[in-house]
Motif scaffolding. Structure first.
Motif, PDB file in Angstrom:
ATOM      1  N   ARG A   1       0.840  -1.204   0.000  1.00 18.92           N
ATOM      2  CA  ARG A   1       0.000   0.000   0.000  1.00 18.92           C
ATOM      3  C   ARG A   1       0.868   1.244   0.000  1.00 18.92           C
ATOM      4  O   ARG A   1       1.790   1.359   0.797  1.00 18.92           O
ATOM      5  N   PRO A   2       0.545   2.196  -0.876  1.00 19.29           N
ATOM      6  CA  PRO A   2       1.307   3.449  -0.869  1.00 19.29           C
ATOM      7  C   PRO A   2       0.912   4.323   0.316  1.00 19.29           C
ATOM      8  O   PRO A   2      -0.181   4.196   0.873  1.00 19.29           O
ATOM      9  N   ALA A   3       1.826   5.202   0.667  1.00 22.16           N
ATOM     10  CA  ALA A   3       1.576   6.149   1.749  1.00 22.16           C
ATOM     11  C   ALA A   3       0.823   7.359   1.201  1.00 22.16           C
ATOM     12  O   ALA A   3       0.773   7.593  -0.007  1.00 22.16           O
ATOM     13  N   GLY A   4       0.259   8.137   2.109  1.00 23.83           N
ATOM     14  CA  GLY A   4      -0.306   9.433   1.756  1.00 23.83           C
ATOM     15  C   GLY A   4      -1.699   9.340   1.176  1.00 23.83           C
ATOM     16  O   GLY A   4      -2.300   8.273   1.074  1.00 23.83           O
ATOM     17  N   THR A   5      -2.203  10.507   0.797  1.00 23.72           N
ATOM     18  CA  THR A   5      -3.531  10.590   0.185  1.00 23.72           C
ATOM     19  C   THR A   5      -3.423  11.421  -1.082  1.00 23.72           C
ATOM     20  O   THR A   5      -2.678  12.399  -1.137  1.00 23.72           O
TER      21      THR A   5
ATOM     22  N   GLY B   1      12.142 -13.039  17.100  1.00 25.09           N
ATOM     23  CA  GLY B   1      13.559 -12.960  16.756  1.00 25.09           C
ATOM     24  C   GLY B   1      14.240 -11.747  17.357  1.00 25.09           C
ATOM     25  O   GLY B   1      13.637 -10.960  18.089  1.00 25.09           O
ATOM     26  N   ALA B   2      15.499 -11.602  17.007  1.00 21.23           N
ATOM     27  CA  ALA B   2      16.322 -10.524  17.546  1.00 21.23           C
ATOM     28  C   ALA B   2      15.781  -9.163  17.107  1.00 21.23           C
ATOM     29  O   ALA B   2      15.148  -9.037  16.062  1.00 21.23           O
ATOM     30  N   GLU B   3      16.046  -8.171  17.925  1.00 16.69           N
ATOM     31  CA  GLU B   3      15.653  -6.805  17.588  1.00 16.69           C
ATOM     32  C   GLU B   3      16.874  -6.005  17.182  1.00 16.69           C
ATOM     33  O   GLU B   3      17.937  -6.120  17.783  1.00 16.69           O
ATOM     34  N   LEU B   4      16.689  -5.201  16.158  1.00 16.52           N
ATOM     35  CA  LEU B   4      17.700  -4.229  15.777  1.00 16.52           C
ATOM     36  C   LEU B   4      17.083  -2.849  15.933  1.00 16.52           C
ATOM     37  O   LEU B   4      15.860  -2.696  15.939  1.00 16.52           O
ATOM     38  N   SER B   5      17.932  -1.852  16.032  1.00 12.91           N
ATOM     39  CA  SER B   5      17.408  -0.491  16.041  1.00 12.91           C
ATOM     40  C   SER B   5      17.985   0.260  14.863  1.00 12.91           C
ATOM     41  O   SER B   5      19.082  -0.051  14.390  1.00 12.91           O
ATOM     42  N   ALA B   6      17.221   1.207  14.383  1.00 12.49           N
ATOM     43  CA  ALA B   6      17.665   2.006  13.250  1.00 12.49           C
ATOM     44  C   ALA B   6      16.802   3.253  13.172  1.00 12.49           C
ATOM     45  O   ALA B   6      15.752   3.338  13.806  1.00 12.49           O
ATOM     46  N   PHE B   7      17.257   4.199  12.371  1.00 16.72           N
ATOM     47  CA  PHE B   7      16.417   5.333  12.033  1.00 16.72           C
ATOM     48  C   PHE B   7      15.504   4.913  10.890  1.00 16.72           C
ATOM     49  O   PHE B   7      15.885   4.105  10.042  1.00 16.72           O
ATOM     50  N   ALA B   8      14.313   5.476  10.875  1.00 10.63           N
ATOM     51  CA  ALA B   8      13.366   5.087   9.831  1.00 10.63           C
ATOM     52  C   ALA B   8      12.436   6.251   9.518  1.00 10.63           C
ATOM     53  O   ALA B   8      12.184   7.109  10.366  1.00 10.63           O
ATOM     54  N   PHE B   9      11.940   6.254   8.280  1.00 11.95           N
ATOM     55  CA  PHE B   9      10.855   7.160   7.911  1.00 11.95           C
ATOM     56  C   PHE B   9       9.554   6.517   8.391  1.00 11.95           C
ATOM     57  O   PHE B   9       9.262   5.372   8.032  1.00 11.95           O
TER      58      PHE B   9
ATOM     59  N   GLY C   1      11.230   2.305   4.754  1.00 12.06           N
ATOM     60  CA  GLY C   1      10.308   3.428   4.812  1.00 12.06           C
ATOM     61  C   GLY C   1       9.135   3.286   3.861  1.00 12.06           C
ATOM     62  O   GLY C   1       9.107   2.418   2.990  1.00 12.06           O
ATOM     63  N   PRO C   2       8.139   4.171   4.021  1.00  7.85           N
ATOM     64  CA  PRO C   2       6.890   4.060   3.264  1.00  7.85           C
ATOM     65  C   PRO C   2       7.088   4.191   1.756  1.00  7.85           C
ATOM     66  O   PRO C   2       8.077   4.739   1.281  1.00  7.85           O
ATOM     67  N   LEU C   3       6.080   3.682   1.041  1.00 13.92           N
ATOM     68  CA  LEU C   3       6.071   3.721  -0.421  1.00 13.92           C
ATOM     69  C   LEU C   3       5.395   5.005  -0.891  1.00 13.92           C
ATOM     70  O   LEU C   3       4.244   5.267  -0.553  1.00 13.92           O
ATOM     71  N   LEU C   4       6.142   5.777  -1.671  1.00  8.94           N
ATOM     72  CA  LEU C   4       5.550   6.908  -2.384  1.00  8.94           C
ATOM     73  C   LEU C   4       5.274   6.422  -3.797  1.00  8.94           C
ATOM     74  O   LEU C   4       6.195   6.013  -4.509  1.00  8.94           O
ATOM     75  N   ARG C   5       3.999   6.430  -4.204  1.00  6.56           N
ATOM     76  CA  ARG C   5       3.676   5.882  -5.525  1.00  6.56           C
ATOM     77  C   ARG C   5       2.502   6.632  -6.125  1.00  6.56           C
ATOM     78  O   ARG C   5       1.476   6.820  -5.472  1.00  6.56           O
TER      79      ARG C   5
ATOM     80  N   GLY D   1      13.260   4.491   1.562  1.00 13.77           N
ATOM     81  CA  GLY D   1      11.924   4.057   1.185  1.00 13.77           C
ATOM     82  C   GLY D   1      11.797   4.005  -0.330  1.00 13.77           C
ATOM     83  O   GLY D   1      12.602   4.590  -1.060  1.00 13.77           O
ATOM     84  N   ALA D   2      10.780   3.299  -0.806  1.00 11.22           N
ATOM     85  CA  ALA D   2      10.580   3.114  -2.244  1.00 11.22           C
ATOM     86  C   ALA D   2       9.790   4.286  -2.819  1.00 11.22           C
ATOM     87  O   ALA D   2       8.890   4.823  -2.175  1.00 11.22           O
ATOM     88  N   LEU D   3      10.158   4.659  -4.034  1.00  8.53           N
ATOM     89  CA  LEU D   3       9.453   5.722  -4.756  1.00  8.53           C
ATOM     90  C   LEU D   3       9.177   5.185  -6.160  1.00  8.53           C
ATOM     91  O   LEU D   3      10.122   4.919  -6.915  1.00  8.53           O
ATOM     92  N   VAL D   4       7.922   4.976  -6.473  1.00  6.11           N
ATOM     93  CA  VAL D   4       7.575   4.383  -7.763  1.00  6.11           C
ATOM     94  C   VAL D   4       6.638   5.327  -8.500  1.00  6.11           C
ATOM     95  O   VAL D   4       5.646   5.806  -7.934  1.00  6.11           O
TER      96      VAL D   4
END
Ligand SMILES: [Cu+2]
Length: 660
Positions: free
Chosen positions: A37-41, A65-73, A84-88, A177-180
């Protein structure tokens, strides 16, 4: 028999010590992004989306399972996800993205800009706490991505994670994140999936600050916790692959060809016209590359789509200790003959694809073939191949090989030949290949590029269908593989035991399919197997089993050269030279499939391949005058740090021109 870093990792794993520092419990737990599902409206021609950049924790190896930490959108108002979220949206849409930097450091966000031809990259800097809105026209259809960095001084023109970056990556691999952009006026094809490859490294932890410690993931997950993709026979499968990652990956599909319909680099995406599309079983996707691919599953069962670099699909990729020691001091303890073999012996960049038969009169038979209950057409030809092992071939480590048994006398269990025997099959001829496991460990043999039933595909503990999956072949045991080659061409067979040491110590060979009643003229048709001999991290490129550049003898005239590329973690640059000048050759086939006439063209005689690729070319040796012809093989090591700053080794194979 096991590479040093594997020993180190295994020791770490067996100690039970977590490889990551304890995470702050306060971090929100993010889910896996599946890009359905794409993000946004969308309002008229504008897509509005609102993202915060946050630190999250997530579980690439399943809920327990194991946890990792990271920065994310993280899309505002939604659960956090990695990546990160899909912009499409369709071309012509204005994308209006509001970004909020919740981190206590400055951020630079890349990739949120139009990809119109000739337009450069844009970035936007966000101070701690800043809100910034970026608006841009998405004018050009294609597969792209966006990403961010927290180290403003580092240069990274296209790479989210540069290989030569000594530090500063912590947590940023998933910050992408993906941008399509779909073609104007179109909607996404039904069922199309997006697979985003990213990697993660905690470079604050000295124990994992080494290239093999990178953890490779697809849509935030590592095998066997990557999503299982399910299809029905006859479906048209469409995937977009985003390699948001500073390593190249030879991506291999088991059992079927796929068609590459577009390739890009994150900035420019090129949609191939019909005549340019390529049918392959392995596509070498460069770092930061993207591709669109399509394929049709023709046989039910369990299949894999994976990176063919052992380093990216072996246990070294696992995050948490996965395997309880089974006793014994060597790694064979890790490869017990069990239906869990595939889950226990692979990690990282592997996707499982499960294909069910199409309902109808043939469904039951198709399933019986896929699950081994029906062995298929009676064989009219039988071959016997013995996997052999001999101690102390590579220092104190054993060598391995595949020996084709001719006649009734079995080869000695310790006979060695490099590479394994070139097996010759005939198109359309039902064939039984008895594989005898003369090793001290379980063995699975993959028939790379063959359009085969899943039961015989050779992934221990995975090949098959439903609950009927093949374990690997136990030591001393044998297994009869039934197959009927669908096309004449150049293929590979190799161990699918994923430790890597068996592959680099000889368990690979060429598989040539000839037209029926048309044996190859081996004075004009030559197989050139490019593999590694020795330990994966210290072995050398061997051409037809020779590391010393043994010459190839060709008579004047045209010759077909069949290049079989089955290294472990390397790329190989192949060139055909006269003196030091690159000649021309004509491409004939890729991965065993004859090229369409429009693609059988002359080109500069050089090509870069990685593990799991074959290509056939035609070269011309003129009769005019003596000349210094040669094949040049340059090994591009991966990762570079294993070999330090050594220049890429060059192996030159002289071509001796001799009248027949
Ligand atoms: Cu890879």
């Amino acid at each position: 028999m096991i590479r040093p870093f594997l020993i180190a990792l295994a020791a770490l794993a067996l100690s039970g010590r977590p490889i990551t520092p304890p995470l702050r419990a306060a971090l929100p737990l993010a889910q896996l992004e599946d890009y359905r599902r794409p993000a946004g409206t969308r309002v008229a021609d504008t897509l509005n989306a609102s993202f915060s950049i946050r630190e999250v924790r997530w579980r690439p190896e399943g809920a327990s399972g194991a946890e990792l930490s990271a920065f994310a959108f993280v899309e505002d108002g939604k659960l956090g996800k990695v990546p990160g979220p899909l912009l499409r949206a369709p071309a012509g849409t204005t994308m209006r993205v509001t970004l909020h930097n919740t981190l206590g450091v400055q951020l630079i966000v890349f990739g949120l800009h139009d990809r119109a031809a000739g337009r450069g990259m844009d970035s936007v800097t966000l101070a701690p706490g800043a809100h910034v809105t970026v608006a841009f026209l998405a004018s050009t259809a294609g597969t792209y991505y966006y990403w961010a960095r927290v180290r403003p001084t580092v240069q990274h023109p296209t790479a989210p994670v540069p290989d030569d970056w000594p530090s500063g990556e912590k947590g940023e691999g998933p910050l992408v994140g993906a941008l399509v952009v779909d073609a104007a006026g179109t909607v996404p094809p039904r069922g199309e999936r997006i697979l985003l490859i990213s990697r993660w490294l905690d470079d604050d932890d000295a124990r994992v600050h080494h290239d093999p410690a990178f953890r490779m993931m697809i849509n935030g997950a590592s095998w066997p916790h990557t999503e299982r993709l399910g299809y029905t026979v006859g479906d048209t499968v469409r995937w977009r692959i985003i390699n948001a990652n500073a390593a190249a990956h030879p991506l291999h599909l088991h059992g079927f060809y796929f068609t590459v319909t577009a390739r890009g680099d994150g900035q420019l995406d090129t949609l191939y016209a019909d005549g340019q599309q390529r049918r392959v079983v392995t596509e070498l996707l460069p770092l930061n590359g993207t591709m669109a691919m399509t394929w049709v599953p023709e046989r039910p069962g369990n299949w894999l789509f994976h990176c063919h670099l052992v380093r990216h699909m072996a246990l070294v990729q696992s995050i948490a200790p996965r395997i309880a020691p089974r006793g014994g001091s060597d790694e064979s303890a890790h490869t017990a003959s069990s239906v869990h073999h595939a889950e226990e012996n692979m990690a990282g960049l592997v996707m499982g694809v499960q294909v069910t038969p199409r309902a109808g009169a043939t469904a039951a038979r198709a399933l019986a073939l896929a699950s081994g209950r029906n062995p298929g057409a009676p064989a009219v030809r039988s071959l016997r191949v013995v996997a052999t092992q001999r101690a102390n071939v590579f220092g104190s480590s054993p060598g391995h090989s595949f020996v084709w048994q001719r006649g009734s006398v079995a080869p000695a269990r310790d006979s060695m030949q490099f590479p394994g025997s070139t097996l010759v099959l005939h198109r359309g001829e039902p064939t039984a290949i008895t594989v005898v496991n003369g090793l001290s460990s379980p063995l699975a043999v993959h028939w790379h590029g063959m359009e085969i039933e899943s039961w015989f595909d050779g992934v221990g503990g995975w090949s098959g269908a439903g609950r009927s999956v093949r374990p690997p072949i136990a030591p001393g045991d044998s297994f009869v593989v039934r197959l009927t080659a669908a096309r004449a061409g150049t293929f590979i067979y190799h161990t699918h035991d994923e430790a890597g040491s068996e592959l680099s110590t000889g368990l690979y060979g060429a598989l040539i399919v000839e037209e029926p009643n048309a044996p190859r003229d081996t004075t004009r048709d030559h197989v050139i197997v490019m593999g590694i001999l020795g330990h994966a991290a210290t072995g050398s490129l061997a051409i037809n089993g020779r590391t010393d550049g043994a010459p190839l003898t060709l008579s004047p005239g045209t010759h077909r050269l069949r290049f079989v590329s089955i290294p472990v973690d390397e790329q190989i640059r192949v060139a055909f030279l006269r003196d030091s000048t690159v000649q021309r050759w004509r491409s004939l086939a890729t991965d065993g499939a004859e090229l369409p006439a429009a693609q059988q063209v002359q080109s500069a005689a050089r090509r870069t391949v990685s593990a799991g690729q074959t290509f056939d070319v035609e070269v011309m040796i003129p009769a005019d005058a003596p000349a210094n012809y040669a094949l040049r093989f340059t090994t591009v090591w991966y990762p570079t740090d294993v070999r330090g700053a050594q220049p890429a080794p060059v192996l030159r194979v002289p071509i001796v021109v001799r009248e027949p």
